[in-house]
Write a protein that holds these residues in place. Sequence first.
Motif, PDB file in Angstrom:
ATOM      1  N   SER A  50       5.448  -2.879  -3.562  1.00  0.00           N
ATOM      2  CA  SER A  50       5.022  -3.707  -2.433  1.00  0.00           C
ATOM      3  C   SER A  50       5.154  -5.189  -2.751  1.00  0.00           C
ATOM      4  O   SER A  50       5.633  -5.972  -1.924  1.00  0.00           O
ATOM      5  CB  SER A  50       3.566  -3.381  -2.066  1.00  0.00           C
ATOM      6  OG  SER A  50       3.048  -4.314  -1.162  1.00  0.00           O
ATOM      7  N   SER A  70       7.584  -7.682  -0.880  1.00  0.00           N
ATOM      8  CA  SER A  70       6.925  -8.771  -0.165  1.00  0.00           C
ATOM      9  C   SER A  70       7.700 -10.073  -0.352  1.00  0.00           C
ATOM     10  O   SER A  70       7.824 -10.873   0.587  1.00  0.00           O
ATOM     11  CB  SER A  70       5.486  -8.944  -0.655  1.00  0.00           C
ATOM     12  OG  SER A  70       4.862 -10.039  -0.027  1.00  0.00           O
ATOM     13  N   TYR A  91       5.910  -0.922   6.283  1.00  0.00           N
ATOM     14  CA  TYR A  91       5.091  -2.007   5.724  1.00  0.00           C
ATOM     15  C   TYR A  91       4.658  -2.944   6.843  1.00  0.00           C
ATOM     16  O   TYR A  91       5.459  -3.307   7.712  1.00  0.00           O
ATOM     17  CB  TYR A  91       5.870  -2.820   4.692  1.00  0.00           C
ATOM     18  CG  TYR A  91       6.002  -2.186   3.332  1.00  0.00           C
ATOM     19  CD1 TYR A  91       4.895  -2.010   2.508  1.00  0.00           C
ATOM     20  CD2 TYR A  91       7.249  -1.782   2.864  1.00  0.00           C
ATOM     21  CE1 TYR A  91       5.021  -1.441   1.246  1.00  0.00           C
ATOM     22  CE2 TYR A  91       7.385  -1.219   1.603  1.00  0.00           C
ATOM     23  CZ  TYR A  91       6.271  -1.047   0.802  1.00  0.00           C
ATOM     24  OH  TYR A  91       6.402  -0.481  -0.433  1.00  0.00           O
ATOM     25  N   CYS A 126       1.416  -7.312   1.981  1.00  0.00           N
ATOM     26  CA  CYS A 126       2.451  -6.340   2.322  1.00  0.00           C
ATOM     27  C   CYS A 126       1.837  -4.959   2.141  1.00  0.00           C
ATOM     28  O   CYS A 126       1.708  -4.463   1.016  1.00  0.00           O
ATOM     29  CB  CYS A 126       3.675  -6.539   1.427  1.00  0.00           C
ATOM     30  SG  CYS A 126       5.065  -5.446   1.778  1.00  0.00           S
ATOM     31  N   PRO A 143       1.279  -0.836   2.856  1.00  0.00           N
ATOM     32  CA  PRO A 143       1.961   0.395   3.264  1.00  0.00           C
ATOM     33  C   PRO A 143       1.278   1.018   4.474  1.00  0.00           C
ATOM     34  O   PRO A 143       0.056   1.025   4.592  1.00  0.00           O
ATOM     35  CB  PRO A 143       1.830   1.288   2.023  1.00  0.00           C
ATOM     36  CG  PRO A 143       0.638   0.766   1.287  1.00  0.00           C
ATOM     37  CD  PRO A 143       0.592  -0.711   1.563  1.00  0.00           C
TER      38      PRO A 143
END
Length: 292
Positions: A15, A19, A153, A184, A186
């Motif tokens: 992530s 990001s 995301y 960011c 999930p």
Amino acid sequence: MMDLPDDWWQFTAVSQRLSEWFSRHLLPLFVVIRGNNQTQHPLYTGLLLYYERLLFWITAGHVIEEMRQIVRNPQIEVLQARWLDRYQIGGAANIPVSIGTVPMFSYYSQDIDFGACLVTELNARLLLTNNNVQIMNEEIWRGVGTENSDGYYLLGYPEEYCQIESAETGDSSVFRSLHARCACLPVRKIAYRGHDPFNHFWDDPEAIYGEVLPFLDSNEQPQSVSGMSGGPLFSIERDPNRGIVYRLCGIQRSWDSNERLIRVEPIHRIVRLIEEWVSQHTPEAHETAVTD
């Protein structure tokens, strides 16, 4: 990459890495206002979308309505408003914007929550030459709904990830420093549950609904997505020839904190509403078109 486990995108390190990639699409709007002897510093999440040589800053409709209320309130003074474009030259890491004169429009009801600002030609040229800003074009949202996604995301700037430091200078002016971190998160897409007369969250069968998932290896998440309205929801998938492919599914509009659910305005409706606005404002809109 094709040999990774199906939940590869739910790890913190993935992530954080993505990001850095995705956040180039975000253009936060930092506003400083003063009223009732109090200074406030809202940071609005939004992103840039290019349509027929017109550049729009798109966000949630209630964000635009909030800015309109600020401008119309005679008891509130707008001290400054700036798009934070992260330009890599000292003193030029933001672009001033007059939220009192920039063309804005919003569609805001229980069924729709989308709004936008039309970026002036001068500011559009500055943004288009900035390598730290990537504009949304048709290729990023084309094919949404047909993708074989690994996951999703949600990106934006939650209020709890933003910190303001203020200091008075020798000439009695105030220097403000903003420290904001992009989240960011999930997301798992979920099915529409049907109309609920006691919960307006489920009013729109055309919207996208999702659950913000915890990371599999940490608890590093904001408690609330407040401040992330207008942030993009991206789908991601692995492609054996192209690596990671992502598409813009829509923008976040509302939040159910009890179940950590989000409701997203779908991109096909966003584009339809932009087309509608442009068709109704063609002469003045195209005065700000970015020419070659």
